[in-house]
Scaffold this motif. Structure first.
Motif, PDB file in Angstrom:
ATOM      1  N   LEU A  40      -9.806  -5.465  -3.646  1.00 31.17           N
ATOM      2  CA  LEU A  40      -9.031  -5.304  -2.409  1.00 31.17           C
ATOM      3  C   LEU A  40      -7.613  -4.823  -2.724  1.00 31.17           C
ATOM      4  N   VAL A  41      -6.970  -5.489  -3.689  1.00 34.26           N
ATOM      5  CA  VAL A  41      -5.592  -5.137  -4.035  1.00 34.26           C
ATOM      6  C   VAL A  41      -5.508  -3.672  -4.488  1.00 34.26           C
ATOM      7  N   SER A  42      -6.444  -3.268  -5.329  1.00 32.84           N
ATOM      8  CA  SER A  42      -6.357  -1.886  -5.821  1.00 32.84           C
ATOM      9  C   SER A  42      -6.667  -0.876  -4.711  1.00 32.84           C
ATOM     10  N   HIS A  43      -7.591  -1.221  -3.807  1.00 33.47           N
ATOM     11  CA  HIS A  43      -7.877  -0.306  -2.686  1.00 33.47           C
ATOM     12  C   HIS A  43      -6.656  -0.172  -1.771  1.00 33.47           C
ATOM     13  N   ILE A  44      -5.997  -1.318  -1.532  1.00 29.45           N
ATOM     14  CA  ILE A  44      -4.780  -1.261  -0.713  1.00 29.45           C
ATOM     15  C   ILE A  44      -3.780  -0.326  -1.392  1.00 29.45           C
ATOM     16  N   ALA A  45      -3.669  -0.480  -2.718  1.00 27.94           N
ATOM     17  CA  ALA A  45      -2.675   0.299  -3.460  1.00 27.94           C
ATOM     18  C   ALA A  45      -2.917   1.793  -3.324  1.00 27.94           C
ATOM     19  N   PHE A  46      -4.181   2.244  -3.443  1.00 26.82           N
ATOM     20  CA  PHE A  46      -4.351   3.695  -3.338  1.00 26.82           C
ATOM     21  C   PHE A  46      -4.382   4.191  -1.898  1.00 26.82           C
ATOM     22  N   SER A  47      -4.474   3.253  -0.931  1.00 27.44           N
ATOM     23  CA  SER A  47      -4.480   3.677   0.476  1.00 27.44           C
ATOM     24  C   SER A  47      -3.074   3.813   1.062  1.00 27.44           C
ATOM     25  N   ILE A  48      -2.132   3.035   0.525  1.00 22.18           N
ATOM     26  CA  ILE A  48      -0.774   3.058   1.103  1.00 22.18           C
ATOM     27  C   ILE A  48      -0.170   4.471   1.118  1.00 22.18           C
ATOM     28  N   PRO A  49      -0.255   5.213  -0.001  1.00 20.25           N
ATOM     29  CA  PRO A  49       0.328   6.572   0.031  1.00 20.25           C
ATOM     30  C   PRO A  49      -0.301   7.461   1.093  1.00 20.25           C
ATOM     31  N   ILE A  50      -1.592   7.250   1.353  1.00 18.42           N
ATOM     32  CA  ILE A  50      -2.281   8.059   2.373  1.00 18.42           C
ATOM     33  C   ILE A  50      -1.677   7.783   3.746  1.00 18.42           C
ATOM     34  N   VAL A  51      -1.554   6.497   4.062  1.00 21.60           N
ATOM     35  CA  VAL A  51      -0.995   6.113   5.366  1.00 21.60           C
ATOM     36  C   VAL A  51       0.432   6.646   5.496  1.00 21.60           C
ATOM     37  N   LEU A  52       1.201   6.461   4.438  1.00 18.88           N
ATOM     38  CA  LEU A  52       2.597   6.909   4.443  1.00 18.88           C
ATOM     39  C   LEU A  52       2.685   8.401   4.749  1.00 18.88           C
ATOM     40  N   LEU A  53       1.800   9.147   4.125  1.00 16.02           N
ATOM     41  CA  LEU A  53       1.822  10.594   4.287  1.00 16.02           C
ATOM     42  C   LEU A  53       1.431  11.004   5.705  1.00 16.02           C
ATOM     43  N   MET A  54       0.647  10.181   6.386  1.00 14.58           N
ATOM     44  CA  MET A  54       0.273  10.485   7.758  1.00 14.58           C
ATOM     45  C   MET A  54       1.387  10.084   8.733  1.00 14.58           C
ATOM     46  N   VAL A  55       2.024   8.952   8.474  1.00 17.06           N
ATOM     47  CA  VAL A  55       2.955   8.385   9.457  1.00 17.06           C
ATOM     48  C   VAL A  55       4.355   9.018   9.385  1.00 17.06           C
ATOM     49  N   LEU A  56       4.822   9.275   8.160  1.00 15.58           N
ATOM     50  CA  LEU A  56       6.210   9.727   8.006  1.00 15.58           C
ATOM     51  C   LEU A  56       6.545  11.015   8.778  1.00 15.58           C
ATOM     52  N   PRO A  57       5.691  12.054   8.700  1.00 14.80           N
ATOM     53  CA  PRO A  57       6.031  13.283   9.453  1.00 14.80           C
ATOM     54  C   PRO A  57       6.172  13.033  10.946  1.00 14.80           C
ATOM     55  N   ARG A  58       5.316  12.166  11.465  1.00 15.27           N
ATOM     56  CA  ARG A  58       5.376  11.853  12.890  1.00 15.27           C
ATOM     57  C   ARG A  58       6.702  11.172  13.245  1.00 15.27           C
ATOM     58  N   LEU A  59       7.120  10.267  12.371  1.00 14.38           N
ATOM     59  CA  LEU A  59       8.394   9.578  12.587  1.00 14.38           C
ATOM     60  C   LEU A  59       9.559  10.563  12.567  1.00 14.38           C
ATOM     61  N   ARG A  60       9.489  11.496  11.608  1.00 13.04           N
ATOM     62  CA  ARG A  60      10.570  12.472  11.478  1.00 13.04           C
ATOM     63  C   ARG A  60      10.622  13.391  12.695  1.00 13.04           C
ATOM     64  N   GLU A  61       9.460  13.664  13.249  1.00 14.80           N
ATOM     65  CA  GLU A  61       9.359  14.540  14.418  1.00 14.80           C
ATOM     66  C   GLU A  61       9.842  13.850  15.688  1.00 14.80           C
ATOM     67  N   MET A  62       9.807  12.530  15.681  1.00  8.26           N
ATOM     68  CA  MET A  62      10.089  11.766  16.892  1.00  8.26           C
ATOM     69  C   MET A  62      11.487  12.072  17.408  1.00  8.26           C
ATOM     70  N   ASP A  63      11.586  12.195  18.723  1.00  6.02           N
ATOM     71  CA  ASP A  63      12.852  12.483  19.378  1.00  6.02           C
ATOM     72  C   ASP A  63      13.775  11.271  19.257  1.00  6.02           C
ATOM     73  N   ASN A  64      14.874  11.436  18.548  1.00  4.75           N
ATOM     74  CA  ASN A  64      15.767  10.301  18.303  1.00  4.75           C
ATOM     75  C   ASN A  64      16.465   9.821  19.577  1.00  4.75           C
ATOM     76  N   THR A  65      16.545  10.696  20.589  1.00  6.88           N
ATOM     77  CA  THR A  65      17.212  10.249  21.819  1.00  6.88           C
ATOM     78  C   THR A  65      16.405   9.155  22.520  1.00  6.88           C
ATOM     79  N   LEU A  66      15.083   9.062  22.204  1.00  2.00           N
ATOM     80  CA  LEU A  66      14.295   7.966  22.793  1.00  2.00           C
ATOM     81  C   LEU A  66      14.854   6.629  22.337  1.00  2.00           C
TER      82      LEU A  66
END
Lengths: 365, 264
Positions: free
Chosen positions: B133-159
């Motif tokens: 479980l620990v090792s699967h979590i470890a290799f999955s975190i970068p995947i999630v990060l790579l999906m979420v970060l661009p969306r966050l950066r795109e988000m309208d900061n005025t919201l």
């Protein structure tokens, strides 16, 4: 302005800079309750920065910002009694119109019925009663604008800040929203601080205008004062159309420009002081040559609907913009006429205080 | 016209080549005989065998429990990480963090597997469900990060500015404004992590001990004695599940895209 009333907002020598870029320089002003104020200036002049300092999204490097007589420099944005209408509306896309407007009241943990009543009242104010359950994505630009106004007002702010809220709307809608905003302000009686780069909008809506440039307030006053008596070249050029020429103030009430002496109504300057002279295009008349004060040649003419905009050139090569109700013919030699009251003289680098004192000194006589 | 026909037939040929083994596998899962060579008539016998094989079914269940838990935990940690990275103003610091993240994404599974094995051994950690479980979590975190970060950066900061302006504190802004905005990306990251965990072999092979196994490891050990058609049946089922996941992911992202475009 009547100084006896306690100002609702006061800036005392406020300054702000980012990475060695000075955004605001030593800005001081007072805002009275219940008036419609406009911060007018080109982009990058610091007008939105002032708004963000009032709302608390930015904090000042220097000086004090007072709200109701108390310093609020360290009070976070979420605790200030001001609300903002953003330029891009900034509506929450995952919520309905109702939930957007209810966002502020819900945070205050008001009873459900009170919230509902408040939201309905606000939506009625902006004429969107039937839109409660709409998704934001289903609204037009003008409707989004109205929701943004309702959302900001639902928090019952003492001061409403509007950051170029109408700039994304088309001309007709903008005109309509201008008069509606003015009506809402009068009805609620709260202070509006409106930011715009559109001088026409500022003149039409405001009780009081602050003209900003280069991080400084250039001039403040009523629309009429500012239009009739601009303090410097920037203001004269930015507000309305103007003809600006260099001149010399020979003595009180006598100015020389384009090689001739003219009587005027300005005074209080040093004899033979170099000045700039402003003449508004709508104050100039085209007349037969022998009746004119100057002789000019018509260089260009364009029809503007309610008037003709004419460019004329005098014998010294100065360009004169004239607004005339009757057409002329390009190439014709005509006279240019104006009265003493149409001439406005500006000194170089005169401060606002000196300007006000000088005008008072001879108009009070 | 002819050029187009040529291009299309080429594409078709490649697709057929890619899918022939899988089609073969699925077809033979319905073979009445016992081996891949020779067709013994259409039958569900291997599916019956499969559903009678309780050891295999338990492993199947374990595999899914592992995938869902690791993807869930990784989605959470990855999102928190993305929120943290989004707050970094300094470009250099941000790029350093992102590079470390990307190195993990491209490094071979074997490397990750071996390094985790060494880590667990040094720590005296017993190998089993938790280590996997620990090792699967470890290799999955970068995947999630790579999906979420661009969306966050795109988000309208005025919201965020608008929410603050209306009186919202940080917690409220996060739960009512930011999370709903990036939710589609979190879900996409979760689904991707889920599929990565489901079909991981290399990492699991290194860090699993006695008593816990996942499907890929089990199939590998069984295949060494010759592939039974029961495995075909199982693989066919898993292929169906994968198809379903890919389809869900596709639907989700197109829906999210459409919604995002409408917002603008």
């Amino acid at each position: 302005m009547d100084k006896k009333v306690l100002p609702v907002i006061e800036f005392k020598n406020v300054g702000l800079s980012f990475d060695n870029n000075t955004i605001l320089k030593n800005v001081s002003f007072e805002i009275e309750a219940g008036q419609f104020y406009t911060l007018l200036g080109p982009s990058g002049s610091g007008k939105s920065t002032i708004l963000n300092l009032i709302s608390g999204q930015l904090s000042a490097d220097a000086g004090e910002i007072l709200f109701d007589g108390k310093v609020i420099n360290n009070i976070p944005a979420e605790s200030r009694r001001v609300n903002t209408v953003f330029q891009n509306y900034a509506l929450f896309p995952n919520m309905t119109v109702f939930d957007n407007v209810a966002f502020g009241p819900k945070l205050k943990k008001l009873p459900k019925d009170t919230i509902k009543a408040k939201v309905r009242e606000m939506l009625a104010l902006v004429k969107l009663e039937a839109f409660e359950n709409r998704a934001i994505q289903e609204l037009s630009g003008g409707q989004k604008q109205r929701v943004a106004i309702a959302r900001a007002l639902a928090n019952e702010p003492d001061v409403l800040l509007l950051d170029e809220p109408l700039s994304a709307l088309d001309y007709k809608l903008r005109k309509q929203m201008q008069s509606e905003l003015r009506a809402i302000q009068k009805r609620l009686g709260i202070t509006f601080i409106f930011v715009t780069h559109d001088q026409e909008e500022a003149l039409a809506m405001s009780d009081w205008i602050f003209i900003m440039n280069d991080g400084k307030i250039q001039q403040n006053g009523t629309p009429v004062d500012i239009y009739d008596e601009p303090i410097n070249h920037f203001v004269a050029d930015f507000i309305g159309e103007s003809n600006i020429v260099n001149g010399v103030m020979k003595q009180d009430y006598l100015v020389n420009f384009v090689g001739k002496d003219f009587e005027n109504l300005d005074a209080g300057m040093r004899p033979n002081e170099a000045v700039e002279v402003v003449l508004r295009p709508e104050d100039l008349d085209l007349v037969p040559i022998e009746q004119g004060k100057l002789v000019v040649t018509i260089a260009d003419q364009s029809f503007r609907g309610d008037f003709y905009e004419i460019t004329a050139i005098d014998d010294d090569g100065n360009e004169w913009k004239v607004q005339a109700t009757n057409p002329s013919s390009v190439g014709a030699r005509v006279g240019l006429d104006f009265g003493p009251e149409d001439i406005h003289v500006m000194r170089f680098n005169e401060s606002e205080d000196d300007f006000d004192a000088r005008i008072e000194s001879y108009e009070g006589e | 016209m002819q050029k187009k026909l040529l291009g299309n037939s080429y594409l078709l040929l490649v697709m057929i080549l890619l899918y022939i083994p899988i089609i073969f596998l699925v077809v033979y899962s319905f073979n009445g005989g016992t081996i891949m060579s020779g067709w013994g008539g259409f039958s569900f016998v291997h599916y019956q065998e499969l559903f009678a094989d309780t050891r295999l079914l338990k492993i199947l269940l374990d595999t899914f429990i592992l995938a869902i838990s690791s993807a869930t935990i990784a989605a959470f940690i990855g999102t928190v990480g993305a929120l943290f990275l989004d707050g970094i103003q300094n470009k250099k610091t941000l790029n350093t963090f992102l590079s470390f993240n990307n190195v993990l994404l491209v490094s071979p599974d074997v490397t990750i597997g071996v390094s985790f094995l060494i880590l667990f051994t040094i720590l005296g950690f017993s190998l089993g469900f938790v280590s996997v479980l620990v090792s699967h979590i470890a290799f999955s975190i970068p995947i999630v990060l790579l999906m979420v970060l661009p969306r966050l950066r795109e988000m309208d900061n005025t919201l965020v500015m608008a929410a603050r302006d209306l009186g919202a504190k940080r917690g409220t802004i996060l739960s009512q404004i930011v999370i709903p905005e990036i939710w589609p990306s979190i879900m996409a990251g979760f689904l991707l992590a889920l599929t990565y965990s489901l079909d991981d072999f290399a990492v699991t092979f290194f860090v699993t001990g006695n008593g816990f196994s996942t499907l890929s490891v089990e199939i590998y050990s069984r295949a060494r004695q010759g592939v039974s058609l029961e495995i075909n049946a199982l693989s066919a089922l898993m292929f169906a599940v994968s198809l379903l996941l890919v389809f869900t992911y596709y639907l989700y992202t197109t829906y999210a895209d459409k919604k995002a475009r409408l917002t603008k």
